[in-house]
Design an enzyme around this catalytic site. Structure first.
Site, PDB file in Angstrom:
ATOM      1  N   LYS A 135      -6.327   4.320  -7.145  1.00 39.88           N
ATOM      2  CA  LYS A 135      -5.215   4.037  -6.386  1.00 39.88           C
ATOM      3  C   LYS A 135      -4.199   5.207  -6.197  1.00 39.88           C
ATOM      4  O   LYS A 135      -3.689   5.740  -7.341  1.00 39.88           O
ATOM      5  CB  LYS A 135      -4.177   2.732  -6.904  1.00 39.88           C
TER       6      LYS A 135
HETATM    7  C1  E4P Z   1      -0.657  -3.938  -4.693  1.00 42.32           C
HETATM    8  O1  E4P Z   1      -1.669  -3.192  -4.384  1.00 42.32           O
HETATM    9  C2  E4P Z   1       0.653  -3.548  -4.477  1.00 42.32           C
HETATM   10  O2  E4P Z   1       1.051  -2.741  -5.524  1.00 42.32           O
HETATM   11  C3  E4P Z   1       1.685  -5.040  -4.504  1.00 42.32           C
HETATM   12  O3  E4P Z   1       1.186  -5.634  -3.789  1.00 42.32           O
HETATM   13  C4  E4P Z   1       3.195  -4.582  -4.618  1.00 42.32           C
HETATM   14  O4  E4P Z   1       3.719  -5.780  -4.597  1.00 42.32           O
HETATM   15  P1  E4P Z   1       5.384  -5.892  -4.595  1.00 42.32           P
HETATM   16  O5  E4P Z   1       5.938  -5.166  -3.347  1.00 42.32           O
HETATM   17  O6  E4P Z   1       5.551  -7.448  -4.719  1.00 42.32           O
HETATM   18  O7  E4P Z   1       5.799  -5.213  -5.861  1.00 42.32           O
END
Ligand code: E4P
Length: 266
Positions: A135
């Site tokens: 990622k």
């Molecule tokens: C997933 O890949 C993301 O990092 C996550 O959904 C972010 O979510 P948030 O905006 O609730 O922190």
């Protein structure tokens, strides 16, 4: 009998296509890409690649285990904040644990922000297990790194996407997955779902292979809208996954059925 067939459908966008297999079974496919690979096993089509995939958005091992036991879990996303929330200091070990529970894609986020650092970290993360997706933040250094990862066959998930232009560059760099953050847009009074609609349309226009993962999901309607729009993946917090199945009329109906059954018994 197993055979595969490519159906080329340039510019058909979202139209439904009816196609008859050589064995005369009708198949209706809602097309999102200019081409689609249909695989048949004994006249049964395997459409897994084209179904909405559900990932869990957490670094909590118990939540991952429980969600996996529901039988509907396709993958896991994490990020440094989710790791910190669970107090995981040894992230490598945590990813190893997660990959033992889930065989589908597990996103492991880099914390470097320069090209060399991202590539070094990503290569290390990708060695943890075959289902690790590196990622990467959607910044210029990230674009360069994702291009390198794509050339090396390392699968990637571009994170922190907030505009359609970022999504186009991500696809051009060769990202396996793009993660538009819809909840964080809603939080600042911008319609997050509109971003998903735009990316679905753009990727459909040009046939980009990058999968659209709806991230920063806050409630069940985000999931429903993602399905209606035709996103590929939705990553969902554990409490929202459980909400997806809940309905008061289901509970009330079940209660009544069981009470009537008991009355009838005796
Ligand atoms: C997933 O890949 C993301 O990092 C996550 O959904 C972010 O979510 P948030 O905006 O609730 O922190």
């Amino acid at each position: 009998m197993v055979f595969a067939c490519f159906i080329f459908t340039v510019n058909v966008g979202f139209k439904h296509i009816i196609w008859l297999s050589p064995l005369k079974s009708a198949l209706v496919i809602k097309l999102k890409r200019p081409y689609i690979l249909a695989i048949f096993v004994d006249n049964q089509i395997i459409l897994k690649e084209f179904l909405m995939k559900i990932f869990i958005d957490t670094a909590n091992l118990n939540e991952i285990k429980e969600a996996a036991s529901f039988g509907i879990l396709d993958g896991v996303t994490t990020n440094p904040s989710l790791m910190a929330k669970e107090g995981h200091k040894d992230v490598r070990k945590t990813y190893e644990e997660i990959c033992k529970i889930v065989s589908g894609p597990v996103s492991a986020e880099v914390v470097s922000t320069d090209y060399e650092g991202i590539v070094k970290e990503g290569r290390e993360l990708s060695k943890i297990a075959p289902n690790i997706y590196v990622k990467v933040p959607l910044i210029i250094e990230g674009l360069k790194a994702v291009k390198t990862f794509a050339d090396e066959g390392i699968r990637t998930n571009f994170t922190l996407c907030f505009t359609p232009s970022q999504a186009v560059l991500a696809a051009k760099a060769g990202a396996t997955i793009i993660s538009p953050f819809i909840g964080r847009l809603d939080d600042i009074s911008q319609d997050g779902m509109q971003l998903i609609e735009q990316i679905v349309q753009i990727y459909g226009n040009y046939g980009y292979e990058t999968e659209i993962l709806v991230a920063s999901v806050r409630h069940p309607m985000h999931f429903v809208d993602s399905c209606l729009i035709g996103a590929d993946i939705c990553t969902i917090p554990f409490n929202v996954i459980k909400q997806l199945v809940k309905h008061p009329l289901t509970d009330m109906g079940l209660e009544k059925f069981l009470a009537d059954w008991k009355k009838n018994q005796g």
